[in-house]
Design a protein around this motif. Structure first.
Motif, PDB file in Angstrom:
ATOM      1  N   ALA A 119       1.179  -1.115   0.307  1.00  0.00           N
ATOM      2  CA  ALA A 119      -0.443  -0.009  -0.400  1.00  0.00           C
ATOM      3  C   ALA A 119       0.616   1.157   0.254  1.00  0.00           C
ATOM      4  CB  ALA A 119      -0.993   0.054   1.015  1.00  0.00           C
ATOM      5  N   THR A 120       1.616   1.254   0.952  1.00  0.00           N
ATOM      6  CA  THR A 120       3.001   2.153   0.461  1.00  0.00           C
ATOM      7  C   THR A 120       4.328   2.558  -0.263  1.00  0.00           C
ATOM      8  OG1 THR A 120       3.953   1.052   2.614  1.00  0.00           O
ATOM      9  CG2 THR A 120       1.962   2.731   3.184  1.00  0.00           C
ATOM     10  N   SER A 121       4.327   1.517  -0.961  1.00  0.00           N
ATOM     11  CA  SER A 121       5.428   1.393  -1.702  1.00  0.00           C
ATOM     12  C   SER A 121       6.282   1.360  -1.090  1.00  0.00           C
ATOM     13  CB  SER A 121       5.327   2.104  -2.801  1.00  0.00           C
ATOM     14  OG  SER A 121       4.117   2.473  -4.086  1.00  0.00           O
ATOM     15  N   GLY A 122       6.500   0.525  -0.062  1.00  0.00           N
ATOM     16  CA  GLY A 122       8.196   0.719   0.903  1.00  0.00           C
ATOM     17  C   GLY A 122       8.847  -0.858   0.692  1.00  0.00           C
ATOM     18  N   ARG A 123       9.588  -0.446  -0.545  1.00  0.00           N
ATOM     19  CA  ARG A 123      10.319  -1.897  -1.282  1.00  0.00           C
ATOM     20  C   ARG A 123      11.923  -1.705  -0.507  1.00  0.00           C
ATOM     21  NH1 ARG A 123       7.133  -0.046  -5.264  1.00  0.00           N
ATOM     22  NH2 ARG A 123       5.197  -0.891  -5.177  1.00  0.00           N
ATOM     23  N   SER A 124      12.566  -0.833   0.641  1.00  0.00           N
ATOM     24  CA  SER A 124      13.682  -1.037   0.972  1.00  0.00           C
ATOM     25  C   SER A 124      14.257  -2.598   1.117  1.00  0.00           C
ATOM     26  CB  SER A 124      13.808   0.122   2.228  1.00  0.00           C
ATOM     27  OG  SER A 124      13.995  -0.924   3.308  1.00  0.00           O
ATOM     28  N   LEU A 125      15.069  -2.712   0.964  1.00  0.00           N
ATOM     29  CA  LEU A 125      16.063  -3.627   1.369  1.00  0.00           C
ATOM     30  C   LEU A 125      15.793  -4.456   2.874  1.00  0.00           C
ATOM     31  CD1 LEU A 125      19.211  -3.809  -0.510  1.00  0.00           C
ATOM     32  CD2 LEU A 125      17.391  -4.687  -0.828  1.00  0.00           C
ATOM     33  N   ALA A 126      16.065  -3.541   3.661  1.00  0.00           N
ATOM     34  CA  ALA A 126      15.949  -3.899   4.863  1.00  0.00           C
ATOM     35  C   ALA A 126      14.499  -4.815   5.066  1.00  0.00           C
ATOM     36  CB  ALA A 126      16.478  -3.114   5.857  1.00  0.00           C
ATOM     37  N   ARG A 127      13.711  -3.889   4.651  1.00  0.00           N
ATOM     38  CA  ARG A 127      12.117  -4.167   4.627  1.00  0.00           C
ATOM     39  C   ARG A 127      11.932  -5.026   4.811  1.00  0.00           C
ATOM     40  NH1 ARG A 127       7.441  -0.396   6.017  1.00  0.00           N
ATOM     41  NH2 ARG A 127       5.741  -1.836   5.354  1.00  0.00           N
ATOM     42  N   ALA A 128      12.264  -5.396   3.084  1.00  0.00           N
ATOM     43  CA  ALA A 128      12.425  -6.389   2.425  1.00  0.00           C
ATOM     44  C   ALA A 128      12.293  -8.047   3.341  1.00  0.00           C
ATOM     45  CB  ALA A 128      12.374  -7.019   0.944  1.00  0.00           C
ATOM     46  N   ILE A 129      14.075  -7.979   3.534  1.00  0.00           N
ATOM     47  CA  ILE A 129      14.103  -8.871   5.110  1.00  0.00           C
ATOM     48  C   ILE A 129      13.467  -9.523   5.583  1.00  0.00           C
ATOM     49  CG2 ILE A 129      16.424  -9.530   5.951  1.00  0.00           C
ATOM     50  CD1 ILE A 129      17.014  -9.710   3.344  1.00  0.00           C
ATOM     51  N   ILE A 184       4.994  -8.771  -8.685  1.00  0.00           N
ATOM     52  CA  ILE A 184       4.944  -7.844  -9.618  1.00  0.00           C
ATOM     53  C   ILE A 184       4.003  -6.575  -9.180  1.00  0.00           C
ATOM     54  CG2 ILE A 184       5.601  -6.921 -11.730  1.00  0.00           C
ATOM     55  CD1 ILE A 184       6.861  -9.588 -12.506  1.00  0.00           C
ATOM     56  N   ARG A 185       2.473  -7.885  -9.612  1.00  0.00           N
ATOM     57  CA  ARG A 185       1.300  -7.016 -10.501  1.00  0.00           C
ATOM     58  C   ARG A 185       0.838  -6.474  -8.442  1.00  0.00           C
ATOM     59  NH1 ARG A 185      -0.565 -11.329 -14.567  1.00  0.00           N
ATOM     60  NH2 ARG A 185      -1.051 -10.182 -15.923  1.00  0.00           N
ATOM     61  N   SER A 186       0.873  -6.650  -7.642  1.00  0.00           N
ATOM     62  CA  SER A 186       0.228  -6.452  -6.208  1.00  0.00           C
ATOM     63  C   SER A 186       1.190  -5.451  -5.828  1.00  0.00           C
ATOM     64  CB  SER A 186       0.697  -7.495  -5.122  1.00  0.00           C
ATOM     65  OG  SER A 186       1.006  -8.319  -4.768  1.00  0.00           O
ATOM     66  N   GLY A 187       2.403  -5.005  -6.507  1.00  0.00           N
ATOM     67  CA  GLY A 187       3.310  -4.140  -5.803  1.00  0.00           C
ATOM     68  C   GLY A 187       4.231  -5.293  -4.601  1.00  0.00           C
ATOM     69  N   LYS A 188       4.076  -6.392  -4.427  1.00  0.00           N
ATOM     70  CA  LYS A 188       5.205  -7.096  -2.944  1.00  0.00           C
ATOM     71  C   LYS A 188       6.084  -6.471  -2.979  1.00  0.00           C
ATOM     72  CE  LYS A 188       3.193 -10.702  -2.374  1.00  0.00           C
ATOM     73  NZ  LYS A 188       2.122 -10.983  -1.100  1.00  0.00           N
ATOM     74  N   PRO A 189       6.583  -6.517  -1.740  1.00  0.00           N
ATOM     75  CA  PRO A 189       7.888  -5.831  -1.361  1.00  0.00           C
ATOM     76  C   PRO A 189       8.904  -6.495  -1.256  1.00  0.00           C
ATOM     77  CG  PRO A 189       6.690  -5.387   0.523  1.00  0.00           C
ATOM     78  CD  PRO A 189       5.328  -5.737  -0.443  1.00  0.00           C
ATOM     79  N   THR A 190       8.781  -7.614  -1.729  1.00  0.00           N
ATOM     80  CA  THR A 190      10.272  -8.797  -2.613  1.00  0.00           C
ATOM     81  C   THR A 190      11.605  -7.795  -2.185  1.00  0.00           C
ATOM     82  OG1 THR A 190      10.428  -9.096  -4.332  1.00  0.00           O
ATOM     83  CG2 THR A 190       8.220  -9.660  -3.596  1.00  0.00           C
ATOM     84  N   TYR A 191      12.359  -8.891  -2.106  1.00  0.00           N
ATOM     85  CA  TYR A 191      13.461  -8.556  -1.606  1.00  0.00           C
ATOM     86  C   TYR A 191      14.136  -8.839  -3.190  1.00  0.00           C
ATOM     87  CZ  TYR A 191      18.980  -9.000  -0.650  1.00  0.00           C
ATOM     88  OH  TYR A 191      19.743  -9.085  -0.665  1.00  0.00           O
ATOM     89  N   LEU A 192      13.631  -8.939  -4.277  1.00  0.00           N
ATOM     90  CA  LEU A 192      13.698  -9.205  -5.507  1.00  0.00           C
ATOM     91  C   LEU A 192      14.094  -7.804  -6.276  1.00  0.00           C
ATOM     92  CD1 LEU A 192      14.176 -10.360  -8.068  1.00  0.00           C
ATOM     93  CD2 LEU A 192      12.551 -11.529  -8.411  1.00  0.00           C
TER      94      LEU A 192
END
Length: 440
Positions: free
Chosen positions: A242-252, A320-328
């Motif tokens: 929802a917030t497009s939070g996609r940092s490496l630390a957050r993903a891990i 990808i479609r859901s915008g999941k904050p993955t490490y990839l």
């Protein structure tokens, strides 16, 4: 409620107490073979193959752990289904039977097998320990049903294990008795309730497992922690979407909570607890589980983006479609920004989180994952984490044959070669600055 559904819903509304699974009188068996009233749609989950009975000898269980777990799981589900039908026939048929079919329909039983081989590696040889491990393994399959059914609703997924997701199947069942919007809402609400029911059944299985007092306390503590961690990880996932939070630390962090702990570390810890293992062996198993569990989630991220739907059982590109904050995705963005690749950044910004992304747009994101080096970085990180996890196992004194089987299971869960030794990897491909969560 439509008149047709109301006529089918012949619940006994007289006052009384709801029966427990043990008290329930025999009820109509669930239609596991899909026969019966198909006004409700075709059964999307065919019956599982017959499993052998669970023997008392732990050594015999070693030969077919999955079969033994399925036997115990089947017995638990039969009891719960009888209780559900006794409470209300429509509830039993529509909801409880779907939970049972979904739970028995597939999956590799990896979590249950982690419990078993951790028990055996820590020296568990008593029949009572074996019975408890199989019940806890069955409970983990039920909590996995809860997680997957809820996850499919949150992701708006339409396929799971190659078949319609539970909320889609329920909506289709009632499409002829209600308008599309109401049928869809019923499907989503039913899936939420189905997940809740699976979680309740899982808790019942753990609570009813006979254990020594000290062991029971350790198991309850681990179970409580695992449930909370699983929900926390899922929340970080959807909040990140929802917030497009996609940092490496957050993903891990999200991957550790959502998958590493729940999928590997906690099952291993449960097996160690059932064996009354000491602190050294328990720490080694938990550290190994944290590393391999994170690798497990990273493999799942790769499969979601690049996997063959015929093998994964779900469409590619869902994350990808859901915008999941993955490490990839996080690695791809970091590398694109570091190299000043504006085109790659525009592809990521324009497609991640778009439910209507076309196949061509998905392909463009996959290309960014490859050209930025994110794909290779994740592959290397998986191998590194697996090797690190296996080294943790070497710090404890474990039963040799069971430890060997456990090492093979840990490798195979992440798609790593089952006999591979640790591999030397280029340092330039490993991102470690914000990955401390992986090994805590």
């Amino acid at each position: 409620m439509s008149s047709t559904v109301a006529n089918d819903h012949r619940a006994d509304l007289r006052p009384g107490t709801h029966p427990t699974p043990e008290q329930a009188s025999p009820a109509p068996p669930p239609r596991r073979n899909g026969q019966g009233d198909h006004r409700r749609g075709e059964n999307p989950w065919p019956p599982p193959p017959a499993a052998p009975p669970a023997p008392e000898d732990p050594g015999a269980v070693d030969q077919d752990v999955s079969g033994a777990v399925r036997t115990v799981l089947g017995d638990l589900l039969d009891q719960q289904l009888a209780a559900a039908h006794a409470v209300d026939p429509l509830f039993g048929e529509d909801l409880a039977a779907r939970v049972a079919r979904f739970t028995q329909s597939g999956g590799k039983l990896a979590r249950a097998r982690f419990v078993w081989w951790a028990l055996r590696a820590c020296g568990g040889t008593e029949p009572a320990q074996a019975r408890a491990a199989l019940r806890i393994g069955a409970a983990l399959e039920l909590i996995q049903t809860c997680a997957l059914v809820h996850d499919d609703v949150m992701d708006g997924a339409t396929l799971r294990r190659g078949r319609p997701t539970l909320h889609v199947d329920m909506a289709r069942q009632y499409a002829g008795t209600s308008d599309t919007r109401r049928a869809d809402r019923l499907g989503q609400a039913s899936a939420i309730l189905a997940g809740d029911l699976a979680l309740a059944w899982a808790d019942d299985a753990v609570a009813d497992t006979e254990l020594p007092h000290r062991t029971a306390r350790r198991v309850r503590e681990l179970w409580r922690a695992m449930r909370t961690e699983m929900v926390a990880g899922q929340y970080l996932d959807v909040q990140g979407e929802a917030t497009s939070g996609r940092s490496l630390a957050r993903a891990i962090r999200a991957a550790c909570l959502k998958s590493a702990l729940y999928s590997v570390e906690r099952p291993l810890a449960l097996g160690a607890a059932l064996a009354d293992a000491g602190p050294t062996a328990t720490r080694a198993l938990c550290s190994a589980g944290r590393c391999v569990g994170l690798a497990f989630q990273l493999r799942d991220d790769l499969l979601d983006a690049f996997g063959d739907p015929r093998e994964t059982g779900k469409p590619a590109g869902g994350d990808i479609r859901s915008g999941k904050p993955t490490y990839l995705a996080a690695v791809a963005r970091v590398r694109a920004e570091a190299s000043g690749d504006r085109e790659a950044i525009e592809v990521l910004d324009g497609t991640l989180g778009r439910a209507d992304a076309s196949e061509a747009e998905l392909a463009a994101v996959r290309e960014v994952f490859v050209t930025t080096g994110a794909h290779d970085t994740v592959e290397v990180k998986i191998r590194t984490l697996v090797a690190q996890g296996l080294r943790h196992l070497d710090t404890a004194v474990l039963e040799p044959e069971a430890a060997r089987r456990l090492r093979t299971l840990l490798r195979s869960a992440t798609g790593a070669p089952t006999t591979a030794a640790s591999e030397a990897v280029p340092a330039s491909l490993i991102l470690t600055a914000t990955d401390d969560e992986a090994t805590r």
